[in-house]
Design a protein around this motif. Sequence first.
Motif, PDB file in Angstrom:
ATOM      1  N   THR A   1      15.068  18.626  -2.802  1.00  0.00           N
ATOM      2  CA  THR A   1      16.344  18.561  -3.513  1.00  0.00           C
ATOM      3  C   THR A   1      17.347  17.767  -2.677  1.00  0.00           C
ATOM      4  O   THR A   1      17.598  18.092  -1.530  1.00  0.00           O
ATOM      5  N   ARG A   2      17.879  16.723  -3.304  1.00  0.00           N
ATOM      6  CA  ARG A   2      18.826  15.803  -2.644  1.00  0.00           C
ATOM      7  C   ARG A   2      20.252  16.317  -2.752  1.00  0.00           C
ATOM      8  O   ARG A   2      20.637  16.925  -3.745  1.00  0.00           O
ATOM      9  N   GLU A   3      21.021  15.982  -1.745  1.00  0.00           N
ATOM     10  CA  GLU A   3      22.419  16.453  -1.757  1.00  0.00           C
ATOM     11  C   GLU A   3      23.293  15.601  -2.675  1.00  0.00           C
ATOM     12  O   GLU A   3      24.244  16.093  -3.260  1.00  0.00           O
TER      13      GLU A   3
ATOM     14  N   LEU B   1      17.042  26.921  -5.986  1.00  0.00           N
ATOM     15  CA  LEU B   1      16.702  26.175  -4.766  1.00  0.00           C
ATOM     16  C   LEU B   1      17.960  25.615  -4.112  1.00  0.00           C
ATOM     17  O   LEU B   1      18.864  25.120  -4.788  1.00  0.00           O
ATOM     18  N   GLU B   2      17.962  25.696  -2.802  1.00  0.00           N
ATOM     19  CA  GLU B   2      19.044  25.094  -2.025  1.00  0.00           C
ATOM     20  C   GLU B   2      18.671  23.652  -1.661  1.00  0.00           C
ATOM     21  O   GLU B   2      17.503  23.260  -1.722  1.00  0.00           O
ATOM     22  N   ILE B   3      19.690  22.896  -1.237  1.00  0.00           N
ATOM     23  CA  ILE B   3      19.477  21.506  -0.823  1.00  0.00           C
ATOM     24  C   ILE B   3      18.433  21.430   0.300  1.00  0.00           C
ATOM     25  O   ILE B   3      18.470  22.222   1.236  1.00  0.00           O
ATOM     26  N   GLY B   4      17.534  20.467   0.179  1.00  0.00           N
ATOM     27  CA  GLY B   4      16.535  20.253   1.218  1.00  0.00           C
ATOM     28  C   GLY B   4      15.239  21.007   0.981  1.00  0.00           C
ATOM     29  O   GLY B   4      14.225  20.707   1.607  1.00  0.00           O
ATOM     30  N   GLU B   5      15.240  21.970   0.073  1.00  0.00           N
ATOM     31  CA  GLU B   5      14.007  22.717  -0.198  1.00  0.00           C
ATOM     32  C   GLU B   5      13.090  21.898  -1.108  1.00  0.00           C
ATOM     33  O   GLU B   5      13.524  21.068  -1.899  1.00  0.00           O
TER      34      GLU B   5
ATOM     35  N   PRO C   1      18.752  15.978   3.963  1.00  0.00           N
ATOM     36  CA  PRO C   1      19.445  16.270   2.696  1.00  0.00           C
ATOM     37  C   PRO C   1      19.534  15.034   1.783  1.00  0.00           C
ATOM     38  O   PRO C   1      19.779  15.167   0.597  1.00  0.00           O
ATOM     39  N   GLN C   2      19.320  13.836   2.363  1.00  0.00           N
ATOM     40  CA  GLN C   2      19.345  12.613   1.558  1.00  0.00           C
ATOM     41  C   GLN C   2      17.979  12.305   0.943  1.00  0.00           C
ATOM     42  O   GLN C   2      17.844  11.372   0.161  1.00  0.00           O
ATOM     43  N   ALA C   3      16.955  13.060   1.349  1.00  0.00           N
ATOM     44  CA  ALA C   3      15.600  12.772   0.888  1.00  0.00           C
ATOM     45  C   ALA C   3      15.298  13.490  -0.415  1.00  0.00           C
ATOM     46  O   ALA C   3      15.605  14.676  -0.561  1.00  0.00           O
ATOM     47  N   GLY C   4      14.725  12.771  -1.352  1.00  0.00           N
ATOM     48  CA  GLY C   4      14.221  13.391  -2.572  1.00  0.00           C
ATOM     49  C   GLY C   4      12.714  13.452  -2.571  1.00  0.00           C
ATOM     50  O   GLY C   4      12.102  14.107  -3.411  1.00  0.00           O
ATOM     51  N   ALA C   5      12.095  12.735  -1.640  1.00  0.00           N
ATOM     52  CA  ALA C   5      10.640  12.640  -1.625  1.00  0.00           C
ATOM     53  C   ALA C   5      10.137  12.580  -0.195  1.00  0.00           C
ATOM     54  O   ALA C   5      10.740  11.926   0.659  1.00  0.00           O
TER      55      ALA C   5
END
Lengths: 150, 150, 81, 81
Positions: A33-35, A83-87, B21-25
Amino acid sequence: MVEITTAPIDTEVLLRQVGSPQAGAVVLFLGTTREFTRGRQTGSLDYECYPEMAQKKLEELEQQAQARWLLTGCAIVHRIGHLEIGEASVAVAVSTPHRQAAFEAGQWLIDTLKQIVPIWKKENWADGESQWVHPGLDVSPTLPATGSGN
Amino acid sequence: MVEITTAPIDTEVLLRQVGSPQAGAVVLFLGTTREFTRGRQTGSLDYECYPEMAQKKLEELEQQAQARWLLTGCAIVHRIGHLEIGEASVAVAVSTPHRQAAFEAGQWLIDTLKQIVPIWKKENWADGESQWVHPGLDVSPTLPATGSGN
Amino acid sequence: MKVDVRLFAVARDLAGSDFISLELPAGSTVAQLRARLSAEIPALAGVLPHILIAVGSDYVRDDAIIPAGSEVACIPPVSGG
Amino acid sequence: MKVDVRLFAVARDLAGSDFISLELPAGSTVAQLRARLSAEIPALAGVLPHILIAVGSDYVRDDAIIPAGSEVACIPPVSGG
Protein backbone atom coordinates in the motif's frame (compact mmCIF):
# COMPACT_ATOMS: atom_id res chain seq x y z
CA MET A 1 -2.27 -22.88 -2.98
CA VAL A 2 -4.54 -19.86 -2.91
CA GLU A 3 -5.75 -18.08 0.18
CA ILE A 4 -7.78 -15.04 1.19
CA THR A 5 -6.98 -13.92 4.69
CA THR A 6 -7.25 -11.03 7.10
CA ALA A 7 -3.84 -11.88 8.59
CA PRO A 8 -0.55 -10.27 7.54
CA ILE A 9 1.07 -12.14 4.65
CA ASP A 10 3.95 -14.39 5.71
CA THR A 11 6.40 -14.39 2.80
CA GLU A 12 8.65 -17.03 4.39
CA VAL A 13 5.78 -19.51 4.35
CA LEU A 14 4.99 -18.68 0.73
CA LEU A 15 8.59 -19.10 -0.41
CA ARG A 16 8.79 -22.46 1.37
CA GLN A 17 5.57 -23.57 -0.28
CA VAL A 18 6.79 -22.90 -3.82
CA GLY A 19 10.29 -24.28 -3.25
CA SER A 20 11.18 -27.43 -5.17
CA PRO A 21 14.34 -29.36 -6.11
CA GLN A 22 13.15 -28.95 -9.73
CA ALA A 23 13.01 -25.16 -9.41
CA GLY A 24 15.85 -22.95 -10.57
CA ALA A 25 13.94 -19.72 -10.15
CA VAL A 26 11.45 -18.24 -7.72
CA VAL A 27 9.64 -14.96 -8.32
CA LEU A 28 7.70 -13.36 -5.50
CA PHE A 29 5.52 -10.33 -6.18
CA LEU A 30 4.17 -8.23 -3.33
CA GLY A 31 1.62 -5.50 -3.78
CA THR A 32 2.11 -2.97 -1.02
CA THR A 33 0.00 0.00 0.00
CA ARG A 34 1.44 3.31 -1.21
CA GLU A 35 1.30 6.49 0.79
CA PHE A 36 0.65 8.77 -2.19
CA THR A 37 -1.60 8.23 -5.21
CA ARG A 38 -1.46 11.00 -7.79
CA GLY A 39 -0.23 13.35 -5.09
CA ARG A 40 -2.98 12.61 -2.60
CA GLN A 41 -2.05 11.06 0.73
CA THR A 42 -3.59 7.79 1.81
CA GLY A 43 -4.05 7.09 5.53
CA SER A 44 -5.04 3.44 5.27
CA LEU A 45 -6.96 1.02 3.06
CA ASP A 46 -9.79 -1.43 3.47
CA TYR A 47 -10.16 -4.40 1.15
CA GLU A 48 -13.29 -6.46 0.73
CA CYS A 49 -14.07 -9.38 -1.55
CA TYR A 50 -16.81 -11.65 -2.77
CA PRO A 51 -15.32 -14.61 -0.93
CA GLU A 52 -16.66 -17.61 -2.87
CA MET A 53 -16.03 -16.09 -6.30
CA ALA A 54 -12.65 -14.61 -5.38
CA GLN A 55 -11.47 -18.00 -4.12
CA LYS A 56 -12.75 -19.71 -7.28
CA LYS A 57 -11.14 -17.16 -9.62
CA LEU A 58 -7.81 -17.36 -7.79
CA GLU A 59 -7.88 -21.15 -8.12
CA GLU A 60 -8.63 -20.84 -11.83
CA LEU A 61 -5.71 -18.43 -12.26
CA GLU A 62 -3.37 -20.81 -10.47
CA GLN A 63 -4.48 -23.74 -12.64
CA GLN A 64 -4.11 -21.73 -15.84
CA ALA A 65 -0.62 -20.59 -14.90
CA GLN A 66 0.38 -24.14 -13.92
CA ALA A 67 -0.72 -25.43 -17.31
CA ARG A 68 0.79 -22.60 -19.33
CA TRP A 69 4.21 -22.30 -17.67
CA LEU A 70 4.64 -25.76 -16.12
CA LEU A 71 5.21 -24.25 -12.71
CA THR A 72 6.99 -26.27 -10.06
CA GLY A 73 5.20 -24.24 -7.40
CA CYS A 74 2.52 -21.54 -7.13
CA ALA A 75 0.99 -19.67 -4.21
CA ILE A 76 -1.33 -16.66 -4.19
CA VAL A 77 -2.46 -14.89 -1.04
CA HIS A 78 -4.71 -11.86 -0.92
CA ARG A 79 -5.21 -10.04 2.32
CA ILE A 80 -8.52 -8.29 3.02
CA GLY A 81 -9.74 -6.05 5.79
CA HIS A 82 -7.89 -3.03 7.15
CA LEU A 83 -4.31 -2.34 5.97
CA GLU A 84 -1.86 0.33 6.97
CA ILE A 85 0.60 2.02 4.61
CA GLY A 86 3.49 -0.23 3.61
CA GLU A 87 1.69 -3.50 4.31
CA ALA A 88 1.35 -6.13 1.60
CA SER A 89 -2.18 -6.63 0.27
CA VAL A 90 -1.29 -9.41 -2.16
CA ALA A 91 1.50 -11.90 -2.72
CA VAL A 92 2.10 -14.07 -5.78
CA ALA A 93 4.90 -16.62 -5.65
CA VAL A 94 5.87 -19.00 -8.44
CA SER A 95 8.77 -21.32 -9.07
CA THR A 96 9.94 -22.76 -12.38
CA PRO A 97 12.98 -24.62 -13.70
CA HIS A 98 14.14 -21.51 -15.64
CA ARG A 99 13.72 -17.87 -14.73
CA GLN A 100 12.02 -16.41 -17.80
CA ALA A 101 8.90 -18.47 -17.12
CA ALA A 102 8.84 -17.42 -13.46
CA PHE A 103 8.82 -13.72 -14.38
CA GLU A 104 6.20 -14.23 -17.08
CA ALA A 105 3.91 -16.34 -14.89
CA GLY A 106 4.26 -13.99 -11.91
CA GLN A 107 3.42 -10.96 -13.98
CA TRP A 108 0.52 -12.66 -15.75
CA LEU A 109 -0.93 -13.79 -12.42
CA ILE A 110 -0.89 -10.36 -10.80
CA ASP A 111 -2.05 -8.60 -13.99
CA THR A 112 -4.97 -11.00 -14.42
CA LEU A 113 -5.82 -11.03 -10.72
CA LYS A 114 -6.18 -7.26 -10.85
CA GLN A 115 -8.51 -7.52 -13.85
CA ILE A 116 -10.91 -10.26 -12.83
CA VAL A 117 -10.80 -11.30 -9.18
CA PRO A 118 -13.70 -9.69 -7.26
CA ILE A 119 -11.76 -7.80 -4.62
CA TRP A 120 -12.15 -4.09 -3.98
CA LYS A 121 -10.18 -1.54 -2.10
CA LYS A 122 -11.37 1.58 -0.35
CA GLU A 123 -8.90 4.41 0.05
CA ASN A 124 -9.12 6.11 3.41
CA TRP A 125 -7.50 9.40 2.46
CA ALA A 126 -5.45 11.20 5.07
CA ASP A 127 -7.86 14.18 4.81
CA GLY A 128 -10.71 12.04 6.20
CA GLU A 129 -12.56 11.12 3.02
CA SER A 130 -13.04 7.50 2.01
CA GLN A 131 -13.58 6.27 -1.50
CA TRP A 132 -14.06 2.93 -3.23
CA VAL A 133 -11.61 2.41 -6.06
CA HIS A 134 -13.44 1.25 -9.18
CA PRO A 135 -11.30 1.75 -12.30
CA GLY A 136 -13.29 3.46 -15.03
CA LEU A 137 -15.98 4.53 -12.60
CA ASP A 138 -16.08 7.97 -11.05
CA VAL A 139 -17.01 7.30 -7.46
CA SER A 140 -17.83 10.21 -5.19
CA PRO A 141 -15.86 10.23 -1.99
CA THR A 142 -17.77 9.86 1.24
CA LEU A 143 -16.93 11.26 4.61
CA PRO A 144 -16.61 8.52 7.20
CA ALA A 145 -19.18 10.26 9.38
CA THR A 146 -21.87 9.99 6.69
CA GLY A 147 -21.33 6.25 6.29
CA SER A 148 -22.41 4.66 3.02
CA GLY A 149 -24.55 6.22 0.37
CA ASN A 150 -24.13 8.84 -2.25
CA MET B 1 22.51 -2.60 -1.01
CA VAL B 2 24.62 -5.32 -2.58
CA GLU B 3 26.31 -8.15 -0.75
CA ILE B 4 28.40 -11.23 -1.44
CA THR B 5 28.20 -13.71 1.39
CA THR B 6 28.80 -17.31 2.34
CA ALA B 7 25.75 -17.27 4.64
CA PRO B 8 22.26 -18.46 3.64
CA ILE B 9 20.22 -15.66 2.10
CA ASP B 10 17.66 -14.13 4.47
CA THR B 11 14.73 -13.05 2.30
CA GLU B 12 12.91 -11.37 5.19
CA VAL B 13 15.81 -8.97 5.64
CA LEU B 14 15.91 -8.24 1.91
CA LEU B 15 12.18 -7.53 1.71
CA ARG B 16 12.42 -5.21 4.69
CA GLN B 17 15.34 -3.39 3.09
CA VAL B 18 13.47 -2.61 -0.14
CA GLY B 19 10.18 -1.73 1.56
CA SER B 20 9.08 1.91 1.27
CA PRO B 21 5.90 3.93 1.77
CA GLN B 22 6.41 5.06 -1.86
CA ALA B 23 6.44 1.47 -3.12
CA GLY B 24 3.36 -0.17 -4.56
CA ALA B 25 5.18 -3.23 -5.82
CA VAL B 26 8.02 -5.47 -4.69
CA VAL B 27 9.55 -8.15 -6.88
CA LEU B 28 11.91 -10.69 -5.34
CA PHE B 29 13.82 -13.09 -7.56
CA LEU B 30 15.58 -16.10 -6.08
CA GLY B 31 17.90 -18.34 -8.06
CA THR B 32 17.83 -21.79 -6.50
CA THR B 33 19.97 -24.83 -7.16
CA ARG B 34 18.22 -27.41 -9.33
CA GLU B 35 18.61 -31.14 -8.84
CA PHE B 36 18.63 -31.98 -12.55
CA THR B 37 20.30 -30.17 -15.46
CA ARG B 38 19.62 -31.66 -18.88
CA GLY B 39 18.80 -34.97 -17.20
CA ARG B 40 21.99 -35.17 -15.14
CA GLN B 41 21.72 -35.15 -11.36
CA THR B 42 23.55 -32.53 -9.32
CA GLY B 43 24.69 -33.39 -5.79
CA SER B 44 25.76 -29.90 -4.73
CA LEU B 45 27.35 -26.71 -6.07
CA ASP B 46 30.29 -24.52 -5.23
CA TYR B 47 30.35 -20.85 -6.17
CA GLU B 48 33.41 -18.67 -6.30
CA CYS B 49 33.87 -15.05 -7.29
CA TYR B 50 36.42 -12.37 -7.98
CA PRO B 51 35.40 -10.47 -4.86
CA GLU B 52 36.48 -6.89 -5.62
CA MET B 53 35.18 -6.91 -9.19
CA ALA B 54 31.97 -8.79 -8.37
CA GLN B 55 31.17 -6.23 -5.66
CA LYS B 56 31.92 -3.36 -8.03
CA LYS B 57 29.82 -4.80 -10.87
CA LEU B 58 26.88 -5.49 -8.54
CA GLU B 59 27.03 -1.89 -7.32
CA GLU B 60 27.09 -0.65 -10.91
CA LEU B 61 24.05 -2.79 -11.75
CA GLU B 62 22.18 -1.42 -8.76
CA GLN B 63 22.99 2.16 -9.73
CA GLN B 64 21.98 1.61 -13.35
CA ALA B 65 18.67 0.05 -12.33
CA GLN B 66 18.01 2.85 -9.84
CA ALA B 67 18.52 5.43 -12.56
CA ARG B 68 16.56 3.61 -15.26
CA TRP B 69 13.49 2.54 -13.27
CA LEU B 70 13.48 5.05 -10.40
CA LEU B 71 13.48 2.27 -7.84
CA THR B 72 12.29 2.98 -4.33
CA GLY B 73 14.46 0.12 -3.11
CA CYS B 74 17.01 -2.37 -4.43
CA ALA B 75 18.97 -5.19 -2.84
CA ILE B 76 21.15 -7.84 -4.45
CA VAL B 77 22.76 -10.69 -2.54
CA HIS B 78 24.89 -13.43 -4.06
CA ARG B 79 25.90 -16.38 -1.96
CA ILE B 80 29.21 -18.11 -2.65
CA GLY B 81 30.84 -21.24 -1.28
CA HIS B 82 29.13 -24.61 -0.94
CA LEU B 83 25.39 -24.90 -1.65
CA GLU B 84 23.06 -27.86 -1.38
CA ILE B 85 20.15 -28.55 -3.73
CA GLY B 86 17.20 -26.20 -3.21
CA GLU B 87 19.22 -23.43 -1.59
CA ALA B 88 19.16 -19.91 -3.02
CA SER B 89 22.40 -18.78 -4.64
CA VAL B 90 21.21 -15.31 -5.55
CA ALA B 91 18.45 -12.91 -4.55
CA VAL B 92 17.39 -9.71 -6.30
CA ALA B 93 14.75 -7.54 -4.65
CA VAL B 94 13.39 -4.28 -6.03
CA SER B 95 10.52 -2.01 -5.13
CA THR B 96 8.83 0.59 -7.31
CA PRO B 97 5.68 2.72 -7.20
CA HIS B 98 4.08 0.62 -9.98
CA ARG B 99 4.51 -3.06 -10.71
CA GLN B 100 5.58 -3.10 -14.36
CA ALA B 101 8.84 -1.36 -13.48
CA ALA B 102 9.51 -3.81 -10.64
CA PHE B 103 9.23 -6.81 -12.96
CA GLU B 104 11.34 -5.15 -15.64
CA ALA B 105 14.05 -4.04 -13.24
CA GLY B 106 14.16 -7.39 -11.44
CA GLN B 107 14.49 -9.30 -14.68
CA TRP B 108 17.10 -6.92 -16.10
CA LEU B 109 19.16 -7.16 -12.92
CA ILE B 110 19.31 -10.95 -12.84
CA ASP B 111 19.79 -11.23 -16.62
CA THR B 112 22.66 -8.75 -16.56
CA LEU B 113 24.16 -10.17 -13.38
CA LYS B 114 24.38 -13.55 -15.07
CA GLN B 115 26.13 -12.01 -18.08
CA ILE B 116 28.76 -9.81 -16.50
CA VAL B 117 29.34 -10.35 -12.78
CA PRO B 118 32.48 -12.47 -12.23
CA ILE B 119 30.98 -15.34 -10.28
CA TRP B 120 31.34 -18.99 -11.30
CA LYS B 121 29.66 -22.17 -10.25
CA LYS B 122 31.02 -25.66 -10.16
CA GLU B 123 28.56 -28.51 -10.50
CA ASN B 124 29.33 -31.41 -8.21
CA TRP B 125 27.47 -34.11 -10.11
CA ALA B 126 25.85 -36.88 -8.11
CA ASP B 127 28.07 -39.39 -9.97
CA GLY B 128 31.17 -37.90 -8.37
CA GLU B 129 32.48 -35.69 -11.19
CA SER B 130 32.88 -31.96 -10.71
CA GLN B 131 32.83 -29.38 -13.47
CA TRP B 132 33.11 -25.63 -13.77
CA VAL B 133 30.21 -24.10 -15.65
CA HIS B 134 31.48 -21.71 -18.33
CA PRO B 135 28.79 -21.01 -20.93
CA GLY B 136 30.18 -21.38 -24.43
CA LEU B 137 33.23 -23.23 -23.17
CA ASP B 138 33.49 -27.01 -23.18
CA VAL B 139 35.09 -27.79 -19.83
CA SER B 140 36.27 -31.30 -19.10
CA PRO B 141 34.93 -32.71 -15.88
CA THR B 142 37.38 -33.54 -13.16
CA LEU B 143 37.11 -36.24 -10.53
CA PRO B 144 37.34 -34.75 -7.04
CA ALA B 145 40.21 -37.14 -6.21
CA THR B 146 42.36 -35.76 -9.05
CA GLY B 147 42.04 -32.21 -7.79
CA SER B 148 42.29 -29.31 -10.17
CA GLY B 149 43.58 -29.14 -13.70
CA ASN B 150 44.50 -31.67 -16.31
CA MET C 1 -38.38 -17.37 -9.39
CA LYS C 2 -36.75 -15.56 -6.48
CA VAL C 3 -33.26 -14.27 -7.10
CA ASP C 4 -31.02 -12.90 -4.35
CA VAL C 5 -28.47 -10.51 -5.82
CA ARG C 6 -25.36 -9.84 -3.77
CA LEU C 7 -24.01 -6.29 -3.83
CA PHE C 8 -20.43 -5.25 -3.16
CA ALA C 9 -18.37 -2.12 -2.64
CA VAL C 10 -19.92 0.99 -4.23
CA ALA C 11 -22.99 -1.00 -5.31
CA ARG C 12 -23.66 -1.99 -1.71
CA ASP C 13 -23.10 1.55 -0.51
CA LEU C 14 -25.46 3.00 -3.14
CA ALA C 15 -28.14 0.39 -2.39
CA GLY C 16 -27.66 0.67 1.35
CA SER C 17 -27.75 -3.13 1.59
CA ASP C 18 -25.50 -6.07 0.73
CA PHE C 19 -28.23 -7.89 -1.20
CA ILE C 20 -31.61 -7.44 -2.82
CA SER C 21 -34.24 -10.10 -3.40
CA LEU C 22 -36.00 -9.90 -6.75
CA GLU C 23 -38.91 -11.91 -8.10
CA LEU C 24 -38.20 -12.63 -11.79
CA PRO C 25 -40.02 -14.74 -14.39
CA ALA C 26 -38.37 -18.15 -14.90
CA GLY C 27 -36.00 -17.97 -17.87
CA SER C 28 -35.14 -14.32 -17.31
CA THR C 29 -31.92 -13.07 -18.83
CA VAL C 30 -29.20 -10.98 -17.24
CA ALA C 31 -30.43 -8.00 -19.29
CA GLN C 32 -33.84 -8.36 -17.67
CA LEU C 33 -32.21 -8.62 -14.26
CA ARG C 34 -30.33 -5.38 -14.95
CA ALA C 35 -33.55 -3.59 -15.89
CA ARG C 36 -35.20 -4.73 -12.65
CA LEU C 37 -32.18 -3.72 -10.57
CA SER C 38 -32.27 -0.27 -12.13
CA ALA C 39 -35.97 0.09 -11.39
CA GLU C 40 -35.76 -1.22 -7.82
CA ILE C 41 -32.64 0.71 -6.86
CA PRO C 42 -32.58 4.01 -8.82
CA ALA C 43 -29.31 4.96 -7.10
CA LEU C 44 -27.63 2.05 -8.94
CA ALA C 45 -28.81 3.10 -12.41
CA GLY C 46 -25.85 5.38 -13.09
CA VAL C 47 -23.18 2.80 -12.32
CA LEU C 48 -24.97 -0.31 -13.56
CA PRO C 49 -23.49 -0.11 -17.08
CA HIS C 50 -20.06 -0.47 -15.43
CA ILE C 51 -21.09 -3.41 -13.29
CA LEU C 52 -20.55 -7.01 -14.37
CA ILE C 53 -23.02 -9.68 -13.36
CA ALA C 54 -21.77 -12.99 -11.99
CA VAL C 55 -23.92 -16.11 -11.89
CA GLY C 56 -22.56 -19.03 -9.91
CA SER C 57 -19.24 -17.14 -9.44
CA ASP C 58 -18.65 -16.71 -13.19
CA TYR C 59 -19.04 -13.55 -15.24
CA VAL C 60 -21.93 -13.83 -17.67
CA ARG C 61 -23.12 -11.84 -20.67
CA ASP C 62 -26.37 -9.92 -20.81
CA ASP C 63 -28.06 -12.55 -23.00
CA ALA C 64 -27.37 -15.38 -20.52
CA ILE C 65 -30.40 -16.97 -18.88
CA ILE C 66 -30.34 -17.09 -15.11
CA PRO C 67 -30.91 -20.63 -13.84
CA ALA C 68 -33.33 -20.92 -10.93
CA GLY C 69 -31.55 -21.14 -7.58
CA SER C 70 -28.29 -19.70 -8.84
CA GLU C 71 -26.20 -17.24 -6.89
CA VAL C 72 -26.14 -13.85 -8.58
CA ALA C 73 -23.86 -10.91 -7.79
CA CYS C 74 -23.14 -7.35 -8.94
CA ILE C 75 -19.40 -6.91 -9.54
CA PRO C 76 -18.29 -3.29 -9.80
CA PRO C 77 -14.87 -2.75 -11.46
CA VAL C 78 -12.41 -4.65 -9.30
CA SER C 79 -9.45 -3.04 -7.57
CA GLY C 80 -7.73 -5.83 -5.68
CA GLY C 81 -4.06 -6.57 -5.81
CA MET D 1 56.62 -3.59 -15.52
CA LYS D 2 55.48 -6.48 -13.36
CA VAL D 3 51.87 -7.56 -13.78
CA ASP D 4 50.14 -10.02 -11.46
CA VAL D 5 47.29 -11.71 -13.29
CA ARG D 6 44.57 -13.27 -11.15
CA LEU D 7 43.11 -16.54 -12.39
CA PHE D 8 39.68 -17.91 -11.56
CA ALA D 9 37.64 -21.07 -11.99
CA VAL D 10 38.77 -23.21 -14.93
CA ALA D 11 41.64 -20.83 -15.66
CA ARG D 12 43.01 -21.35 -12.16
CA ASP D 13 42.55 -25.09 -12.40
CA LEU D 14 44.32 -25.25 -15.77
CA ALA D 15 47.18 -23.07 -14.53
CA GLY D 16 47.39 -24.84 -11.19
CA SER D 17 47.66 -21.46 -9.47
CA ASP D 18 45.40 -18.51 -8.65
CA PHE D 19 47.78 -15.97 -10.14
CA ILE D 20 50.79 -15.58 -12.39
CA SER D 21 53.39 -12.82 -12.31
CA LEU D 22 54.50 -11.57 -15.73
CA GLU D 23 57.20 -9.06 -16.65
CA LEU D 24 55.86 -6.96 -19.55
CA PRO D 25 57.24 -3.91 -21.36
CA ALA D 26 55.64 -0.66 -20.16
CA GLY D 27 52.77 0.29 -22.45
CA SER D 28 51.88 -3.32 -23.27
CA THR D 29 48.40 -3.98 -24.56
CA VAL D 30 45.93 -6.64 -23.48
CA ALA D 31 46.67 -8.50 -26.72
CA GLN D 32 50.32 -8.67 -25.76
CA LEU D 33 49.35 -9.88 -22.31
CA ARG D 34 47.27 -12.65 -23.88
CA ALA D 35 50.21 -13.79 -26.01
CA ARG D 36 52.45 -13.96 -22.95
CA LEU D 37 49.84 -15.85 -20.95
CA SER D 38 49.50 -18.38 -23.75
CA ALA D 39 53.26 -18.83 -23.92
CA GLU D 40 53.76 -19.08 -20.15
CA ILE D 41 50.78 -21.38 -19.50
CA PRO D 42 50.24 -23.59 -22.56
CA ALA D 43 47.30 -25.30 -20.82
CA LEU D 44 45.45 -21.96 -21.00
CA ALA D 45 45.92 -21.49 -24.74
CA GLY D 46 42.78 -23.40 -25.74
CA VAL D 47 40.41 -21.46 -23.50
CA LEU D 48 42.06 -18.04 -23.70
CA PRO D 49 39.96 -16.86 -26.68
CA HIS D 50 36.89 -17.34 -24.44
CA ILE D 51 38.41 -15.49 -21.50
CA LEU D 52 37.83 -11.78 -20.92
CA ILE D 53 40.52 -9.64 -19.38
CA ALA D 54 39.67 -7.22 -16.61
CA VAL D 55 41.92 -4.33 -15.65
CA GLY D 56 41.04 -2.51 -12.43
CA SER D 57 37.81 -4.55 -12.18
CA ASP D 58 36.53 -3.47 -15.60
CA TYR D 59 36.40 -5.49 -18.78
CA VAL D 60 38.82 -4.15 -21.39
CA ARG D 61 39.38 -4.71 -25.09
CA ASP D 62 42.46 -6.29 -26.58
CA ASP D 63 43.83 -2.93 -27.79
CA ALA D 64 43.71 -1.38 -24.31
CA ILE D 65 47.03 -0.45 -22.76
CA ILE D 66 47.66 -1.87 -19.30
CA PRO D 67 48.61 0.89 -16.85
CA ALA D 68 51.51 0.06 -14.55
CA GLY D 69 50.40 -1.18 -11.17
CA SER D 70 46.89 -2.11 -12.26
CA GLU D 71 45.10 -5.22 -11.11
CA VAL D 72 44.61 -7.64 -14.00
CA ALA D 73 42.42 -10.74 -14.06
CA CYS D 74 41.37 -13.55 -16.39
CA ILE D 75 37.58 -13.85 -16.42
CA PRO D 76 36.30 -17.12 -17.91
CA PRO D 77 32.63 -17.07 -19.02
CA VAL D 78 30.65 -16.31 -15.87
CA SER D 79 27.99 -18.61 -14.44
CA GLY D 80 26.76 -16.90 -11.29
CA GLY D 81 23.14 -16.32 -10.46
